[in-house]
Write a protein that holds these residues in place. Structure first.
Motif, PDB file in Angstrom:
ATOM      1  N   LEU A   1       0.728  -1.213  -0.032  1.00 13.48           N
ATOM      2  CA  LEU A   1       0.145   0.063   0.231  1.00 13.48           C
ATOM      3  C   LEU A   1       0.635   1.117  -0.112  1.00 13.48           C
ATOM      4  CD1 LEU A   1      -2.992  -0.757   2.506  1.00 13.48           C
ATOM      5  CD2 LEU A   1      -3.011  -0.429   0.160  1.00 13.48           C
ATOM      6  N   ILE A   2       2.099   1.225   0.769  1.00  9.55           N
ATOM      7  CA  ILE A   2       2.852   2.298   0.783  1.00  9.55           C
ATOM      8  C   ILE A   2       3.397   2.724  -0.517  1.00  9.55           C
ATOM      9  CG2 ILE A   2       4.829   3.158   1.816  1.00  9.55           C
ATOM     10  CD1 ILE A   2       3.980   1.901   4.506  1.00  9.55           C
ATOM     11  N   VAL A   3       3.951   1.379  -1.367  1.00 12.12           N
ATOM     12  CA  VAL A   3       4.471   1.771  -2.395  1.00 12.12           C
ATOM     13  C   VAL A   3       3.545   2.316  -3.456  1.00 12.12           C
ATOM     14  CG1 VAL A   3       5.463   0.375  -4.602  1.00 12.12           C
ATOM     15  CG2 VAL A   3       6.348   0.165  -2.024  1.00 12.12           C
ATOM     16  N   GLU A   4       2.234   1.788  -3.660  1.00 12.39           N
ATOM     17  CA  GLU A   4       1.396   2.426  -4.335  1.00 12.39           C
ATOM     18  C   GLU A   4       0.963   3.742  -4.103  1.00 12.39           C
ATOM     19  OE1 GLU A   4      -2.097  -0.007  -3.699  1.00 12.39           O
ATOM     20  OE2 GLU A   4      -1.185  -1.900  -4.619  1.00 12.39           O
ATOM     21  N   ALA A   5       1.161   4.164  -2.914  1.00 18.55           N
ATOM     22  CA  ALA A   5       0.828   5.735  -2.551  1.00 18.55           C
ATOM     23  C   ALA A   5       1.945   6.467  -3.035  1.00 18.55           C
ATOM     24  CB  ALA A   5       0.766   5.796  -1.048  1.00 18.55           C
ATOM     25  N   ALA A   6       3.250   5.789  -2.871  1.00  7.46           N
ATOM     26  CA  ALA A   6       4.574   6.647  -3.080  1.00  7.46           C
ATOM     27  C   ALA A   6       4.598   6.683  -4.960  1.00  7.46           C
ATOM     28  CB  ALA A   6       5.688   5.709  -2.767  1.00  7.46           C
ATOM     29  N   PHE A   7       3.825   5.692  -5.547  1.00  6.51           N
ATOM     30  CA  PHE A   7       3.804   6.282  -6.906  1.00  6.51           C
ATOM     31  C   PHE A   7       3.179   7.213  -7.328  1.00  6.51           C
ATOM     32  CE2 PHE A   7       5.907   1.748  -7.687  1.00  6.51           C
ATOM     33  CZ  PHE A   7       6.551   2.149  -9.057  1.00  6.51           C
ATOM     34  N   ARG A   8       1.841   7.350  -6.555  1.00  4.05           N
ATOM     35  CA  ARG A   8       1.082   8.265  -6.753  1.00  4.05           C
ATOM     36  C   ARG A   8       1.519   9.773  -6.400  1.00  4.05           C
ATOM     37  NH1 ARG A   8      -2.612   4.582  -4.214  1.00  4.05           N
ATOM     38  NH2 ARG A   8      -2.730   5.905  -2.201  1.00  4.05           N
ATOM     39  N   VAL A   9       2.052   9.600  -5.279  1.00  2.00           N
ATOM     40  CA  VAL A   9       3.014  11.194  -4.851  1.00  2.00           C
ATOM     41  C   VAL A   9       3.934  11.351  -6.127  1.00  2.00           C
ATOM     42  CG1 VAL A   9       4.388  11.987  -3.349  1.00  2.00           C
ATOM     43  CG2 VAL A   9       2.406  10.626  -2.400  1.00  2.00           C
ATOM     44  N   THR A  10       4.831  10.577  -6.358  1.00  2.00           N
ATOM     45  CA  THR A  10       5.402  11.076  -7.317  1.00  2.00           C
ATOM     46  C   THR A  10       5.212  11.218  -8.645  1.00  2.00           C
ATOM     47  OG1 THR A  10       5.966   8.765  -7.976  1.00  2.00           O
ATOM     48  CG2 THR A  10       7.461   9.528  -6.040  1.00  2.00           C
ATOM     49  N   GLU A  11       4.023  10.605  -9.001  1.00  2.00           N
ATOM     50  CA  GLU A  11       3.546  11.136 -10.443  1.00  2.00           C
ATOM     51  C   GLU A  11       3.010  12.139 -10.544  1.00  2.00           C
ATOM     52  OE1 GLU A  11       1.207   7.663 -11.175  1.00  2.00           O
ATOM     53  OE2 GLU A  11       3.149   6.155 -11.635  1.00  2.00           O
ATOM     54  N   ARG A  12       2.613  12.898  -9.364  1.00  2.00           N
ATOM     55  CA  ARG A  12       1.861  13.882  -9.058  1.00  2.00           C
ATOM     56  C   ARG A  12       2.949  15.042  -8.838  1.00  2.00           C
ATOM     57  NH1 ARG A  12      -2.082  11.715  -5.716  1.00  2.00           N
ATOM     58  NH2 ARG A  12      -1.056  12.583  -3.881  1.00  2.00           N
ATOM     59  N   GLY A  13       3.827  14.832  -8.191  1.00  2.00           N
ATOM     60  CA  GLY A  13       4.950  16.088  -7.807  1.00  2.00           C
ATOM     61  C   GLY A  13       6.243  15.608  -8.228  1.00  2.00           C
ATOM     62  N   GLY A  14       6.418  14.585  -8.729  1.00  2.00           N
ATOM     63  CA  GLY A  14       7.928  14.373  -9.117  1.00  2.00           C
ATOM     64  C   GLY A  14       8.781  13.516  -7.960  1.00  2.00           C
ATOM     65  N   ALA A  15       9.925  13.228  -8.090  1.00  2.00           N
ATOM     66  CA  ALA A  15      10.637  12.351  -7.082  1.00  2.00           C
ATOM     67  C   ALA A  15      10.771  13.156  -5.944  1.00  2.00           C
ATOM     68  CB  ALA A  15      11.887  11.591  -7.440  1.00  2.00           C
ATOM     69  N   ALA A  16      10.947  14.494  -6.048  1.00  2.00           N
ATOM     70  CA  ALA A  16      11.447  15.393  -5.059  1.00  2.00           C
ATOM     71  C   ALA A  16      10.251  15.662  -4.166  1.00  2.00           C
ATOM     72  CB  ALA A  16      11.909  16.632  -5.619  1.00  2.00           C
ATOM     73  N   ALA A  17       9.063  15.081  -4.604  1.00  2.00           N
ATOM     74  CA  ALA A  17       7.738  15.359  -3.504  1.00  2.00           C
ATOM     75  C   ALA A  17       7.702  14.309  -2.679  1.00  2.00           C
ATOM     76  CB  ALA A  17       6.579  15.474  -4.576  1.00  2.00           C
ATOM     77  N   LEU A  18       8.509  13.210  -2.808  1.00  5.80           N
ATOM     78  CA  LEU A  18       8.314  12.073  -1.926  1.00  5.80           C
ATOM     79  C   LEU A  18       8.939  12.194  -0.705  1.00  5.80           C
ATOM     80  CD1 LEU A  18       7.115   9.181  -2.022  1.00  5.80           C
ATOM     81  CD2 LEU A  18       9.391   8.521  -2.847  1.00  5.80           C
ATOM     82  N   SER A  19       8.120  12.118   0.295  1.00  6.27           N
ATOM     83  CA  SER A  19       8.522  12.236   1.795  1.00  6.27           C
ATOM     84  C   SER A  19       7.543  11.633   2.344  1.00  6.27           C
ATOM     85  CB  SER A  19       8.672  13.722   2.272  1.00  6.27           C
ATOM     86  OG  SER A  19       7.277  14.271   2.473  1.00  6.27           O
ATOM     87  N   PHE A  20       8.164  11.021   3.802  1.00  5.57           N
ATOM     88  CA  PHE A  20       7.155  10.269   4.652  1.00  5.57           C
ATOM     89  C   PHE A  20       5.775  11.067   5.144  1.00  5.57           C
ATOM     90  CE2 PHE A  20      10.089   6.510   6.112  1.00  5.57           C
ATOM     91  CZ  PHE A  20      10.344   6.395   4.966  1.00  5.57           C
ATOM     92  N   THR A  21       6.058  12.530   5.056  1.00  7.88           N
ATOM     93  CA  THR A  21       5.057  13.343   5.505  1.00  7.88           C
ATOM     94  C   THR A  21       3.983  13.394   4.368  1.00  7.88           C
ATOM     95  OG1 THR A  21       6.337  14.859   6.963  1.00  7.88           O
ATOM     96  CG2 THR A  21       4.646  15.730   5.837  1.00  7.88           C
ATOM     97  N   ALA A  22       4.401  13.378   3.111  1.00 14.70           N
ATOM     98  CA  ALA A  22       3.758  13.259   2.070  1.00 14.70           C
ATOM     99  C   ALA A  22       2.679  11.916   1.922  1.00 14.70           C
ATOM    100  CB  ALA A  22       4.405  13.626   0.630  1.00 14.70           C
ATOM    101  N   LEU A  23       3.456  11.003   2.280  1.00  8.30           N
ATOM    102  CA  LEU A  23       2.913   9.521   2.127  1.00  8.30           C
ATOM    103  C   LEU A  23       1.941   9.682   3.296  1.00  8.30           C
ATOM    104  CD1 LEU A  23       5.877   7.390   1.558  1.00  8.30           C
ATOM    105  CD2 LEU A  23       3.855   7.486   0.223  1.00  8.30           C
ATOM    106  N   GLY A  24       2.020   9.992   4.279  1.00 11.30           N
ATOM    107  CA  GLY A  24       1.056  10.157   5.570  1.00 11.30           C
ATOM    108  C   GLY A  24       0.050  10.871   5.057  1.00 11.30           C
ATOM    109  N   ARG A  25      -0.210  12.074   4.250  1.00 13.28           N
ATOM    110  CA  ARG A  25      -1.098  12.595   3.847  1.00 13.28           C
ATOM    111  C   ARG A  25      -1.859  11.795   2.785  1.00 13.28           C
ATOM    112  NH1 ARG A  25       2.227  17.246   3.936  1.00 13.28           N
ATOM    113  NH2 ARG A  25       2.533  16.945   1.663  1.00 13.28           N
ATOM    114  N   GLU A  26      -1.270  11.141   2.001  1.00 15.98           N
ATOM    115  CA  GLU A  26      -1.683  10.426   0.922  1.00 15.98           C
ATOM    116  C   GLU A  26      -2.318   9.133   1.517  1.00 15.98           C
ATOM    117  OE1 GLU A  26      -2.833   9.166  -3.031  1.00 15.98           O
ATOM    118  OE2 GLU A  26      -1.713  11.094  -2.235  1.00 15.98           O
ATOM    119  N   LEU A  27      -1.881   8.422   2.623  1.00 15.24           N
ATOM    120  CA  LEU A  27      -2.783   7.204   3.007  1.00 15.24           C
ATOM    121  C   LEU A  27      -3.629   7.682   4.221  1.00 15.24           C
ATOM    122  CD1 LEU A  27       0.751   5.306   3.163  1.00 15.24           C
ATOM    123  CD2 LEU A  27      -1.320   4.866   1.870  1.00 15.24           C
ATOM    124  N   GLY A  28      -3.640   8.958   4.815  1.00 15.58           N
ATOM    125  CA  GLY A  28      -4.478   9.306   5.782  1.00 15.58           C
ATOM    126  C   GLY A  28      -4.136   8.658   7.114  1.00 15.58           C
ATOM    127  N   ALA A  29      -2.567   8.595   7.396  1.00 16.86           N
ATOM    128  CA  ALA A  29      -1.948   8.035   8.352  1.00 16.86           C
ATOM    129  C   ALA A  29      -1.086   8.780   8.930  1.00 16.86           C
ATOM    130  CB  ALA A  29      -1.589   6.736   7.906  1.00 16.86           C
TER     131      ALA A  29
END
Length: 244
Positions: A18-46
């Motif tokens: 689930l985390i990997v799937e969310a990370a793909f969504r984050v990077t596809e929207r904002g690029g690899a530089a947008a990938l952070s655990f904070t951004a993943l938390g927002r994406e996953l609601g966790a």
């Protein structure tokens, strides 16, 4: 989903997948530089710290994203590959390129990162196996695997990098070959202007196909020379015919 982070109530049950799937969504929207655990938390609601239960740090996660990309390549390889070793390599290359174009942000990482994870091991083992079955010795196999595979990854990543540009930047770069390069002064740039009307677009898929063809032609030539040298060597050490 982002509103759930930090709120009371049941938290989503996270898994590496689930985390990997969310990370793909984050990077596809904002690029690899947008990938952070904070951004993943927002994406996953966790809460972001929940990600640390599955990945030590961002680099650990990035390697898993690269491995997931390679897993996608494995899943899309032809079930019945061509019998000819070079054609089998070509078929794999085309799948790799297609998957990279599908995930341009992570594809750029995949060209230079070593994931050190199962899907990467499987791909490398399979490609090395193709060279060995073709008849190359282990030393040549190792060298040819390295050069050929790095070429495919680098070219695919270059094409992916173009797709990863902003729409405005990509349009400008593509358009330059239809405008600026077509109107250069022939006295100052005689060679460019001589072929300008034949220059293919940067995103023409035939570019990658031709590049693979050229690499495979070189490998076929090396293969033919290797087989000929081996046959000559075996003939030289064969016992002579004893006359009656």
């Amino acid at each position: 989903m982002s509103g759930r982070a930090g709120r009371p109530g049941p938290k989503p049950r996270l898994s590496p997948e689930l985390i990997v799937e969310a990370a793909f969504r984050v990077t596809e929207r904002g690029g690899a530089a947008a990938l952070s655990f904070t951004a993943l938390g927002r994406e996953l609601g966790a809460h972001p710290t929940a990600v640390y239960r599955h990945f030590r740090d961002r680099d650990d996660l990035m390697r898993s994203l690269v491995d997931a990309l390679q897993g996608e390549v494995l899943a899309e390889l032809p079930e019945n590959p061509p019998e000819d070793w070079a054609e089998e390599l070509r078929a794999r290359d085309m799948v790799t390129h297609e998957v990279f174009m599908r995930h341009p942000q992570i594809a750029q990482e995949a060209s230079v990162r070593t994931a050190r994870l199962p899907n990467e091991y499987r791909i490398i083992d399979q490609v090395i196996g193709i060279f060995r079955r073709a008849g190359f010795d282990d030393e040549d196999t190792a060298r040819y695997y390295r050069v050929f595979s790095d070429f495919v990854l680098a070219y695919s990543a270059q094409d992916a990098a173009l797709l990863a540009l902003s729409p405005e930047t990509m349009a400008g770069d593509l358009g330059a070959w239809q405008h600026e390069y077509q109107t250069l002064d022939p006295d100052e740039y005689p060679n460019i202007t001589a072929v300008a009307r034949h220059l293919p677009a940067l995103d023409d898929p035939a570019n990658f196909a031709l590049a693979v063809d050229l690499m495979l032609e070189g490998l076929r030539s090396r293969h033919a020379a290797t087989m000929a040298a081996r046959a000559e060597s075996e003939a030289a050490v064969a016992p002579g015919t004893v006359e009656s």
